[in-house]
Write a protein that holds these residues in place. Structure first.
Motif, PDB file in Angstrom:
ATOM      1  N   ALA A 114       0.297  -1.247  -0.099  1.00  0.00           N
ATOM      2  CA  ALA A 114      -0.178  -0.375  -0.107  1.00  0.00           C
ATOM      3  C   ALA A 114       1.009   1.528  -0.169  1.00  0.00           C
ATOM      4  CB  ALA A 114      -1.364  -0.463   1.470  1.00  0.00           C
ATOM      5  N   ILE A 115       2.101   0.955   1.097  1.00  0.00           N
ATOM      6  CA  ILE A 115       2.901   2.225   0.576  1.00  0.00           C
ATOM      7  C   ILE A 115       3.513   2.649  -0.764  1.00  0.00           C
ATOM      8  CG2 ILE A 115       5.195   3.019   1.561  1.00  0.00           C
ATOM      9  CD1 ILE A 115       2.177   3.347   3.451  1.00  0.00           C
ATOM     10  N   ARG A 116       4.076   1.721  -1.145  1.00  0.00           N
ATOM     11  CA  ARG A 116       4.192   1.509  -2.727  1.00  0.00           C
ATOM     12  C   ARG A 116       2.967   3.019  -3.466  1.00  0.00           C
ATOM     13  NH1 ARG A 116       8.262  -1.461  -5.224  1.00  0.00           N
ATOM     14  NH2 ARG A 116       7.275  -0.335  -6.731  1.00  0.00           N
ATOM     15  N   ASP A 117       2.063   2.134  -3.508  1.00  0.00           N
ATOM     16  CA  ASP A 117       1.188   2.580  -3.846  1.00  0.00           C
ATOM     17  C   ASP A 117       0.990   4.529  -3.857  1.00  0.00           C
ATOM     18  OD1 ASP A 117       0.519  -0.042  -5.229  1.00  0.00           O
ATOM     19  OD2 ASP A 117      -1.846  -0.207  -4.064  1.00  0.00           O
ATOM     20  N   LYS A 188       9.153 -15.092  -8.653  1.00  0.00           N
ATOM     21  CA  LYS A 188       9.770 -16.575  -8.465  1.00  0.00           C
ATOM     22  C   LYS A 188       9.994 -17.046  -7.671  1.00  0.00           C
ATOM     23  CE  LYS A 188      12.656 -20.422  -9.658  1.00  0.00           C
ATOM     24  NZ  LYS A 188      13.780 -21.154 -10.745  1.00  0.00           N
ATOM     25  N   SER A 189      10.792 -16.064  -6.535  1.00  0.00           N
ATOM     26  CA  SER A 189      11.728 -16.144  -4.930  1.00  0.00           C
ATOM     27  C   SER A 189      10.394 -16.480  -4.146  1.00  0.00           C
ATOM     28  CB  SER A 189      12.110 -15.031  -4.602  1.00  0.00           C
ATOM     29  OG  SER A 189      11.901 -13.317  -4.936  1.00  0.00           O
ATOM     30  N   LEU A 190       9.483 -14.907  -4.819  1.00  0.00           N
ATOM     31  CA  LEU A 190       7.846 -14.577  -3.803  1.00  0.00           C
ATOM     32  C   LEU A 190       6.962 -15.634  -4.087  1.00  0.00           C
ATOM     33  CD1 LEU A 190       8.559 -10.764  -3.540  1.00  0.00           C
ATOM     34  CD2 LEU A 190       9.267 -12.502  -2.221  1.00  0.00           C
ATOM     35  N   SER A 191       6.242 -16.769  -5.022  1.00  0.00           N
ATOM     36  CA  SER A 191       5.334 -17.091  -5.068  1.00  0.00           C
ATOM     37  C   SER A 191       4.814 -17.939  -3.959  1.00  0.00           C
ATOM     38  CB  SER A 191       5.913 -18.511  -6.097  1.00  0.00           C
ATOM     39  OG  SER A 191       6.753 -19.333  -5.952  1.00  0.00           O
ATOM     40  N   ASN A 192       5.379 -18.442  -3.135  1.00  0.00           N
ATOM     41  CA  ASN A 192       4.601 -18.768  -1.839  1.00  0.00           C
ATOM     42  C   ASN A 192       4.002 -17.367  -0.557  1.00  0.00           C
ATOM     43  OD1 ASN A 192       5.076 -21.597  -2.491  1.00  0.00           O
ATOM     44  ND2 ASN A 192       7.570 -20.739  -1.949  1.00  0.00           N
ATOM     45  N   PHE A 193       3.892 -16.643  -0.775  1.00  0.00           N
ATOM     46  CA  PHE A 193       3.339 -14.894  -0.152  1.00  0.00           C
ATOM     47  C   PHE A 193       2.025 -14.878  -0.524  1.00  0.00           C
ATOM     48  CE2 PHE A 193       6.422 -15.354   2.940  1.00  0.00           C
ATOM     49  CZ  PHE A 193       7.532 -15.742   2.601  1.00  0.00           C
ATOM     50  N   ARG A 194       1.386 -13.892  -0.213  1.00  0.00           N
ATOM     51  CA  ARG A 194      -0.104 -13.705  -0.644  1.00  0.00           C
ATOM     52  C   ARG A 194       0.041 -12.688  -1.128  1.00  0.00           C
ATOM     53  NH1 ARG A 194      -2.835 -12.724   3.017  1.00  0.00           N
ATOM     54  NH2 ARG A 194      -1.799 -12.317   4.651  1.00  0.00           N
ATOM     55  N   SER A 195       1.477 -11.637  -0.566  1.00  0.00           N
ATOM     56  CA  SER A 195       0.947 -10.645  -1.263  1.00  0.00           C
ATOM     57  C   SER A 195       2.767 -10.279  -2.633  1.00  0.00           C
ATOM     58  CB  SER A 195       1.962 -10.108  -0.138  1.00  0.00           C
ATOM     59  OG  SER A 195       0.752  -9.612   1.121  1.00  0.00           O
ATOM     60  N   LEU A 196       1.960 -10.257  -3.421  1.00  0.00           N
ATOM     61  CA  LEU A 196       2.499 -10.561  -4.921  1.00  0.00           C
ATOM     62  C   LEU A 196       2.787  -9.558  -5.501  1.00  0.00           C
ATOM     63  CD1 LEU A 196       1.993 -14.214  -5.695  1.00  0.00           C
ATOM     64  CD2 LEU A 196       3.803 -13.679  -4.318  1.00  0.00           C
ATOM     65  N   SER A 197       2.001  -8.311  -5.767  1.00  0.00           N
ATOM     66  CA  SER A 197       2.768  -7.272  -6.812  1.00  0.00           C
ATOM     67  C   SER A 197       2.382  -6.606  -5.744  1.00  0.00           C
ATOM     68  CB  SER A 197       0.628  -7.536  -7.036  1.00  0.00           C
ATOM     69  OG  SER A 197       0.293  -6.517  -6.302  1.00  0.00           O
ATOM     70  N   TRP A 198       2.416  -5.251  -6.236  1.00  0.00           N
ATOM     71  CA  TRP A 198       2.627  -4.138  -5.069  1.00  0.00           C
ATOM     72  C   TRP A 198       1.571  -2.749  -5.457  1.00  0.00           C
ATOM     73  CZ3 TRP A 198       6.446  -3.561  -2.754  1.00  0.00           C
ATOM     74  CH2 TRP A 198       8.077  -4.362  -2.486  1.00  0.00           C
ATOM     75  N   SER A 199       0.818  -3.889  -5.670  1.00  0.00           N
ATOM     76  CA  SER A 199      -0.955  -3.367  -4.911  1.00  0.00           C
ATOM     77  C   SER A 199      -1.900  -3.894  -4.123  1.00  0.00           C
ATOM     78  CB  SER A 199      -2.061  -2.988  -6.175  1.00  0.00           C
ATOM     79  OG  SER A 199      -1.089  -2.277  -7.174  1.00  0.00           O
ATOM     80  N   TRP A 204      -9.357  -3.169   0.438  1.00  0.00           N
ATOM     81  CA  TRP A 204      -7.865  -3.089   1.969  1.00  0.00           C
ATOM     82  C   TRP A 204      -8.205  -1.814   2.504  1.00  0.00           C
ATOM     83  CZ3 TRP A 204      -3.662  -0.298   3.074  1.00  0.00           C
ATOM     84  CH2 TRP A 204      -3.253  -1.402   4.039  1.00  0.00           C
ATOM     85  N   SER A 205      -8.122  -2.206   3.133  1.00  0.00           N
ATOM     86  CA  SER A 205      -8.322  -1.181   4.630  1.00  0.00           C
ATOM     87  C   SER A 205      -6.580  -0.926   5.855  1.00  0.00           C
ATOM     88  CB  SER A 205      -9.054  -1.356   5.315  1.00  0.00           C
ATOM     89  OG  SER A 205      -8.742  -0.750   6.322  1.00  0.00           O
ATOM     90  N   ALA A 206      -6.567  -0.346   5.385  1.00  0.00           N
ATOM     91  CA  ALA A 206      -4.777   0.074   6.099  1.00  0.00           C
ATOM     92  C   ALA A 206      -5.408   0.729   7.329  1.00  0.00           C
ATOM     93  CB  ALA A 206      -4.061   1.470   5.485  1.00  0.00           C
ATOM     94  N   ALA A 207      -6.171   0.718   7.385  1.00  0.00           N
ATOM     95  CA  ALA A 207      -7.058   1.401   9.458  1.00  0.00           C
ATOM     96  C   ALA A 207      -7.290  -0.349   9.925  1.00  0.00           C
ATOM     97  CB  ALA A 207      -7.990   1.739   9.610  1.00  0.00           C
ATOM     98  N   ARG A 208      -8.306  -1.193   9.211  1.00  0.00           N
ATOM     99  CA  ARG A 208      -8.590  -2.678   9.449  1.00  0.00           C
ATOM    100  C   ARG A 208      -6.802  -3.431   9.719  1.00  0.00           C
ATOM    101  NH1 ARG A 208     -12.554  -2.144   5.698  1.00  0.00           N
ATOM    102  NH2 ARG A 208     -11.563  -3.702   4.491  1.00  0.00           N
ATOM    103  N   GLN A 209      -5.911  -3.194   8.074  1.00  0.00           N
ATOM    104  CA  GLN A 209      -4.655  -4.148   8.895  1.00  0.00           C
ATOM    105  C   GLN A 209      -3.674  -3.607   9.685  1.00  0.00           C
ATOM    106  OE1 GLN A 209      -4.899  -6.510   6.703  1.00  0.00           O
ATOM    107  NE2 GLN A 209      -2.660  -6.641   5.137  1.00  0.00           N
ATOM    108  N   LEU A 210      -3.639  -2.340  10.305  1.00  0.00           N
ATOM    109  CA  LEU A 210      -2.563  -2.250  11.653  1.00  0.00           C
ATOM    110  C   LEU A 210      -3.454  -2.008  12.563  1.00  0.00           C
ATOM    111  CD1 LEU A 210      -2.502   1.540  10.816  1.00  0.00           C
ATOM    112  CD2 LEU A 210      -0.912  -0.668  10.858  1.00  0.00           C
TER     113      LEU A 210
END
Length: 380
Positions: A114-117, A188-199, A204-210
């Motif tokens: 989200a910060i990259r966005d 390839k190195s990140l294929s096992n993780f849920r957060s793969l893209s830079w968006s 999605w909610s930053a407040a809820r994530q915190l």
């Protein structure tokens, strides 16, 4: 929440303590308690340095970079503690604490995305600022056409900077400049993780994530610290640092559904808690200032853009042609201020983005190391 009665030694700031960062890795790994106590002191020293910042520089691009440096250094030292204690990190009762930390770190990956966005949003504002400067800066004479071009760019900039919570602006207007797609790297190195893209997704909610990041984060009791030879305290320290850094990023940078009312309750008896709590309070006070309440981010450079853009808007509304010499001098002075803000953003965004990317990859690497170690200690 029950708090431990552990209290480390007092912190004395000096150049020797700040320059001690690289030495911790050479400590005797057979003495685990020294490693963990040194980790507490290092975290305290670094946050004391961060909290000594001039109020005008708090939440600036340069300060945010220092904050991420502190996080990366602390994470490296925590990984060294894990390595030095690899014989026990996968055993009860500490294994549950460590797994909780790495589950929290997955939430932090989404915050990094989200910060990259948000950084990309600021780049879009830069483009509008550049149009203003192309129209009005370094021109021998200033005419109506140049002012019309600058005025349009200033309006686009104002629309782009509206808070995401603003009810009177359509989603199309808010997002019309933010259509750039992000390229996935190192997939390839990140294929096992849920957060793969830079968006992140639209829901999605930053407040809820915190809130999720801070859920059930409580200080270990004295008996838990003793039972884990201090490891529970190291895990709690790293979890608290992770939560604060992600919270500060959300406070500073535009992102979806920003909200800073995260439960942040760190007992003050830890030697690193006082500077972190102090910074949290100062940032909250900044967010409550009248001129900052509706801002899309508390980054100091964002505030400067808002101020300069407002002055430029007022100026372009008030000009009459042909320009008097006095009015032209006023315009050129405002344009010079606008240019300085533009250059500060231009020079500071790329380094910050690289650091956010590095935070993302270091978190991934640390979690991978732990999962690989866990599998090795529990062969099927």
């Amino acid at each position: 929440m029950p708090a431990t009665d552990y209290q480390g030694p007092s912190v004395t700031l000096s150049s020797s303590t700040i320059n001690r960062d690289h030495k911790i890795h050479s400590m005797d790994s057979t003495n685990d308690s020294i490693d963990i106590e040194a980790f507490q002191r290092q975290v305290a020293d670094r946050f004391h340095t961060l909290s000594a910042v001039d109020p005008n520089d708090l939440l600036s691009l340069s300060w945010m970079g220092k904050l991420l440096d502190v996080f990366l250094s602390s994470l490296d030292e925590f990984r060294m503690i894990m390595h030095n204690n690899k014989g026990v990190v996968n055993k009860a009762p500490i294994d549950r604490n460590i797994l909780d930390l790495f589950e929290r770190s997955l939430k932090a990956l989404d915050v990094c995305n989200a910060i990259r966005d948000g950084i990309e949003q600021i780049r879009q504002w830069q483009k509008h600022m550049e149009i203003v400067l192309c129209a009005l800066d370094n021109q021998k004479s200033l005419g109506e056409g140049q002012f019309r071009r600058a005025k349009k760019a200033l309006i686009d900039l104002a629309i782009g900077m509206l808070d995401e919570k603003e009810p009177n602006v359509s989603m199309a207007n808010r997002n019309r400049s933010f259509g750039r797609n992000f390229v996935q790297k190192d997939q390839k190195s990140l294929s096992n993780f849920r957060s793969l893209s830079w968006s992140v997704s639209r829901s999605w909610s930053a407040a809820r994530q915190l809130v999720v990041l801070g859920n059930n984060l409580s200080a270990p009791k004295s008996n838990e610290i003793a039972a884990t030879n201090g490891l529970a305290l190291a895990v709690y320290t790293m979890s608290s640092v992770l939560l604060f850094v992600m919270w500060a990023l959300v406070a500073a940078i535009p992102c979806q559904d920003r909200g800073l009312q995260t439960h942040f309750n760190i007992p003050r008896q830890f030697i690193w808690s006082v500077p972190i709590v102090s910074l949290h309070e100062r940032i909250m006070e900044e967010s409550k200032k009248k001129e900052r309440r509706n801002s899309c981010g508390l980054l100091k450079e964002i505030h400067r853009i808002e101020i300069c853009a407002r002055y430029m808007n007022e100026l372009t509304d008030s000009v009459q042609f042909p320009l008097t010499e006095e009015k032209e001098q006023e315009v050129r002075g405002r344009v010079m201020e606008f240019s300085e803000v533009f250059e500060g953003i231009k020079n500071g965004l790329d380094p910050l983005e690289r650091q956010v990317r590095e935070v993302f990859h270091r978190i991934v690497r640390g979690r991978t190391e732990y999962l690989d170690s866990s599998k090795g200690s529990h062969p099927e």
